[in-house]
Enzyme design. Structure first.
Site, PDB file in Angstrom:
ATOM      1  N   SER A   1      17.114  81.984  48.168  1.00  0.00           N
ATOM      2  CA  SER A   1      16.206  82.928  48.807  1.00  0.00           C
ATOM      3  C   SER A   1      14.773  82.462  48.591  1.00  0.00           C
ATOM      4  O   SER A   1      14.497  81.662  47.689  1.00  0.00           O
ATOM      5  CB  SER A   1      16.396  84.317  48.193  1.00  0.00           C
ATOM      6  OG  SER A   1      15.351  85.185  48.530  1.00  0.00           O
TER       7      SER A   1
ATOM      8  N   TYR B   1      17.002  89.672  40.808  1.00  0.00           N
ATOM      9  CA  TYR B   1      17.344  88.859  41.969  1.00  0.00           C
ATOM     10  C   TYR B   1      16.620  87.515  41.902  1.00  0.00           C
ATOM     11  O   TYR B   1      17.240  86.457  42.038  1.00  0.00           O
ATOM     12  CB  TYR B   1      16.969  89.599  43.245  1.00  0.00           C
ATOM     13  CG  TYR B   1      17.391  88.903  44.515  1.00  0.00           C
ATOM     14  CD1 TYR B   1      18.736  88.756  44.825  1.00  0.00           C
ATOM     15  CD2 TYR B   1      16.450  88.401  45.405  1.00  0.00           C
ATOM     16  CE1 TYR B   1      19.136  88.117  45.997  1.00  0.00           C
ATOM     17  CE2 TYR B   1      16.841  87.766  46.572  1.00  0.00           C
ATOM     18  CZ  TYR B   1      18.180  87.627  46.869  1.00  0.00           C
ATOM     19  OH  TYR B   1      18.565  86.988  48.019  1.00  0.00           O
TER      20      TYR B   1
END
Length: 271
Positions: A141, A154
């Site tokens: 990401s 995350y």
């Protein structure tokens, strides 16, 4: 690798979102796709639809947190198709909470799925990928390029994934293994609906406008091109490329921009 035709591809987290889009696209392009996730009903429905269109696919019910599940996934694939050409570690979980407020079990859960899930699958698939001079792909990401406020677990898990994959790449420089870190930006998928909030419960709704995001199908197309070109880092849109560039020269400015953008989310945890 000139095309994915007849290549054996494992996709984790394939019951929805980016994983599902990759499985469908690569099967349509002639690959032999092994889908894995925890939801058997969803996997079976996707595989049935792929086969109905003439594609080759099977599924394996797997929780990537489990080492034995990941070993069974690899063993099943090799038994069915004789080897592995591409492993795509896509299974992932997100979160939305300030570190001040979050229960530490949330961060442990994200590390288990996003980082250890990648490690577990890679461990058992690696000998076959080395034998085929294949591709190991981690779906990371933009949050794995620069810390994303409100997403500590995350970002940490995606940074850990990147460090792990880069090290595996270096260790295999003379073995012909291709390792790629793919970094989508915000993508229209269910990952935000299932994102964990401070107490570990699911968010249940996305704070962002899905219609303005990159589609899962577009991410699948870009990842395919990256595999065929044997890229190291796959950045998919302007925010990813800008993050990668600006971080080198103005990281403090990037901190402020990330804070500004994330603080404008509806119900943002940032004050």
């Amino acid at each position: 690798m000139k095309s994915l035709k007849d290549k054996v591809i494992i996709v984790t987290g394939a019951s929805s979102g980016i994983g599902e889009a990759m499985a469908r696209l690569y099967a349509a392009h002639g690959a032999k796709v092994v889908l894995c996730a925890r939801s058997e009903d969803k996997l079976k429905a996707i595989v049935d639809e792929i086969r109905a269109k003439g594609g080759e696919a099977v599924y394996c019910v797997v929780d990537v947190v489990s080492e034995s599940d990941c070993k069974r996934l690899v063993d099943t694939t090799v038994e069915k198709y004789g080897g592995i050409d591409v492993l795509i570690c896509n299974a992932g979980l997100s979160m939305r909470a300030l570190f001040d407020d979050v229960d530490l079990k949330v961060l442990h859960r994200l590390m288990d799925v996003n980082f250890w899930g990648t490690v577990n699958c890679t461990k058992f698939a690696l000998p076959y990928l080395q034998a085929s001079h294949g591709s190991l792909v981690g779906i990371s990401s933009v949050a794995g390029l620069h810390g994303l406020p409100g997403r500590t677990g995350y970002s940490a898990s995606k940074f850990a994934m990147t460090g792990f994959l880069e090290t595996v790449r270096i260790e295999n420089l003379k073995k012909g293994l291709h390792v790629m870190v793919a970094c989508p930006g915000f993508t229209a998928s269910n990952v935000r609906f299932s994102a964990l909030v401070a107490d570990g419960s699911q968010q249940g709704a996305t704070p962002r406008e899905e219609s303005k995001m990159m589609t899962a199908e577009r991410v699948a197309e870009i990842v395919e091109k990256g595999i065929l070109k044997r890229k190291r880092l796959c950045l998919m849109e302007i925010e990813g490329r800008a993050t990668h560039f600006v971080k080198k020269f103005a990281p403090a400015f990037l901190d402020k921009m990330f804070y500004l953008v994330m603080s404008r989310e509806p119900d943002s945890p940032l004050k």
